[in-house]
Design an enzyme around this catalytic site. Sequence first.
Site, short mmCIF file in Angstrom:
data_model
loop_
_atom_site.label_atom_id
_atom_site.label_comp_id
_atom_site.label_asym_id
_atom_site.label_seq_id
_atom_site.Cartn_x
_atom_site.Cartn_y
_atom_site.Cartn_z
CG HIS A 1 19.66 47.19 -39.65
ND1 HIS A 1 20.96 47.26 -39.54
CD2 HIS A 1 18.98 48.18 -40.06
CE1 HIS A 1 21.12 48.68 -39.72
NE2 HIS A 1 19.94 48.76 -39.86
CB CYS B 1 5.37 30.66 -54.33
SG CYS B 1 3.49 30.26 -54.36
CB CYS C 1 0.04 34.30 -55.60
SG CYS C 1 0.59 32.73 -54.89
N GLY D 1 29.68 49.01 -29.70
CA GLY D 1 29.72 48.08 -30.69
C GLY D 1 29.23 48.10 -32.12
CG ASN E 1 33.85 50.40 -31.13
OD1 ASN E 1 34.82 49.95 -31.42
ND2 ASN E 1 32.46 50.44 -32.01
CB CYS F 1 2.95 32.87 -58.10
SG CYS F 1 3.89 33.29 -56.38
P1 OAD Z 1 30.18 47.58 -38.07
O1 OAD Z 1 31.01 46.23 -38.64
O2 OAD Z 1 30.11 48.57 -39.30
O3 OAD Z 1 30.90 47.93 -36.95
C1 OAD Z 1 31.28 47.15 -35.95
C2 OAD Z 1 31.72 47.83 -34.73
O4 OAD Z 1 31.98 46.86 -33.72
C3 OAD Z 1 33.15 48.52 -35.19
O5 OAD Z 1 33.18 49.98 -34.53
C4 OAD Z 1 34.28 47.73 -34.13
O6 OAD Z 1 35.19 48.46 -33.59
C5 OAD Z 1 33.44 46.95 -33.17
N1 OAD Z 1 33.84 46.05 -32.18
C6 OAD Z 1 34.56 45.03 -32.95
N2 OAD Z 1 34.68 44.31 -31.77
C7 OAD Z 1 34.16 44.61 -30.77
C8 OAD Z 1 33.86 44.04 -29.32
N3 OAD Z 1 34.50 43.21 -28.73
N4 OAD Z 1 33.22 44.82 -28.54
C9 OAD Z 1 32.54 46.12 -28.69
N5 OAD Z 1 32.68 46.63 -30.25
C10 OAD Z 1 33.54 45.75 -30.97
O7 OAD Z 1 28.92 47.01 -37.54
P2 OAD Z 1 27.52 47.86 -37.36
O8 OAD Z 1 27.71 49.11 -36.94
O9 OAD Z 1 26.62 47.07 -36.50
O10 OAD Z 1 23.29 46.26 -42.09
O11 OAD Z 1 26.90 47.89 -39.01
C11 OAD Z 1 25.54 48.57 -39.12
C12 OAD Z 1 25.04 47.91 -40.37
O12 OAD Z 1 26.13 47.69 -41.47
C13 OAD Z 1 24.54 46.27 -40.11
O13 OAD Z 1 23.49 46.18 -39.23
C14 OAD Z 1 24.69 46.02 -41.37
C15 OAD Z 1 25.74 46.43 -42.08
O14 OAD Z 1 25.89 46.46 -43.22
C16 OAD Z 1 22.79 45.50 -43.10
O15 OAD Z 1 23.12 44.37 -43.50
C17 OAD Z 1 21.58 46.16 -43.65
#
Ligand code: OAD
Length: 261
Positions: A137, A166, A150, A206, A232, A169
């Site tokens: 990402h 910029c 540009c 995570g 997780n 532009c």
């Molecule tokens: P999420 O916020 O969807 O999920 C975070 C996960 O971390 C959850 O399943 C929690 O249970 C877990 N968690 C919390 N504390 C933790 C700990 N101490 N150890 C291990 N796990 C823990 O985040 P992502 O799955 O990374 O994209 O989200 C994916 C994408 O959605 C991100 O890259 C971002 C977001 O929108 C963009 O911005 C494009």
Amino acid sequence: MTNNIPTGPQAGCATTMALVRQWLAQAQGRHKGLAVLTGAGVSAESGVPTFRDDSTGYWARFRPEDMASEAGYRRDPQHVWRWYEYRRELVRNVQPNAGHLALAQWVQRHPAGMTLITQNVDGLHQKAGSPDVLCLHGELLKNRWLNHRCAQCDLAHPAAGEPPYCPACGNLVRPAVVWFGESLPQGIWAEAEQAAQNCTLMLVVGTSGAVYPAAGLAQIARQAGARVVVINPRPTELDAMAHALLHGPSAELLPQLLCED
Ligand code: OAD
């Protein structure tokens, strides 16, 4: 692949941990035998908020369509830019935790043994010393241009503004992260897909497993015959397809799993 693998809390964390350590030992002997897919949770204990956790996640306070889409940026670039500046300041001031460090130390002991794939944009795996991280990402601390550049568009010297622009532009600088509706960087995705296909063990750490195509890497690995382990503290959308679940914070579980004393 056996279907009778104990999974989840009923299996007992110690039993599951021992089993996953066996799988890890098998993966260790193979070139890129281990693939690790991380999400925001791996940085939670460094003090970086996740996205979907109930009260603390960013998406509890902001709408992803406003803050993580090109349309949202075009609607209100100043507001969105300020949010990314806030997040940049935050990640500059935090440190990798024991989970990031355990991964980095493992790969130092087994240089060709692991592919580390992350959805995180915070740079903490790299700060911990992990090389060649596949950042699906993008990277929060980098910028790119919003529109085609540009001849005068120079990311090193934009005009000051929120966001910078910029002077020739008017093109706006934007964070070099992947927003909803945008494609993942092609080469990085291809490498991640190949790692999922070739590994014998994938650790999914995570992440809620809610965002595709990243979450699909776990399915690709499983279909290619790898064991898939979710680490997780809470249930995820990938639990049902995993061979084993290790419930707990990654800063505790990764050092336990990856230490070789
Ligand atoms: P999420 O916020 O969807 O999920 C975070 C996960 O971390 C959850 O399943 C929690 O249970 C877990 N968690 C919390 N504390 C933790 C700990 N101490 N150890 C291990 N796990 C823990 O985040 P992502 O799955 O990374 O994209 O989200 C994916 C994408 O959605 C991100 O890259 C971002 C977001 O929108 C963009 O911005 C494009």
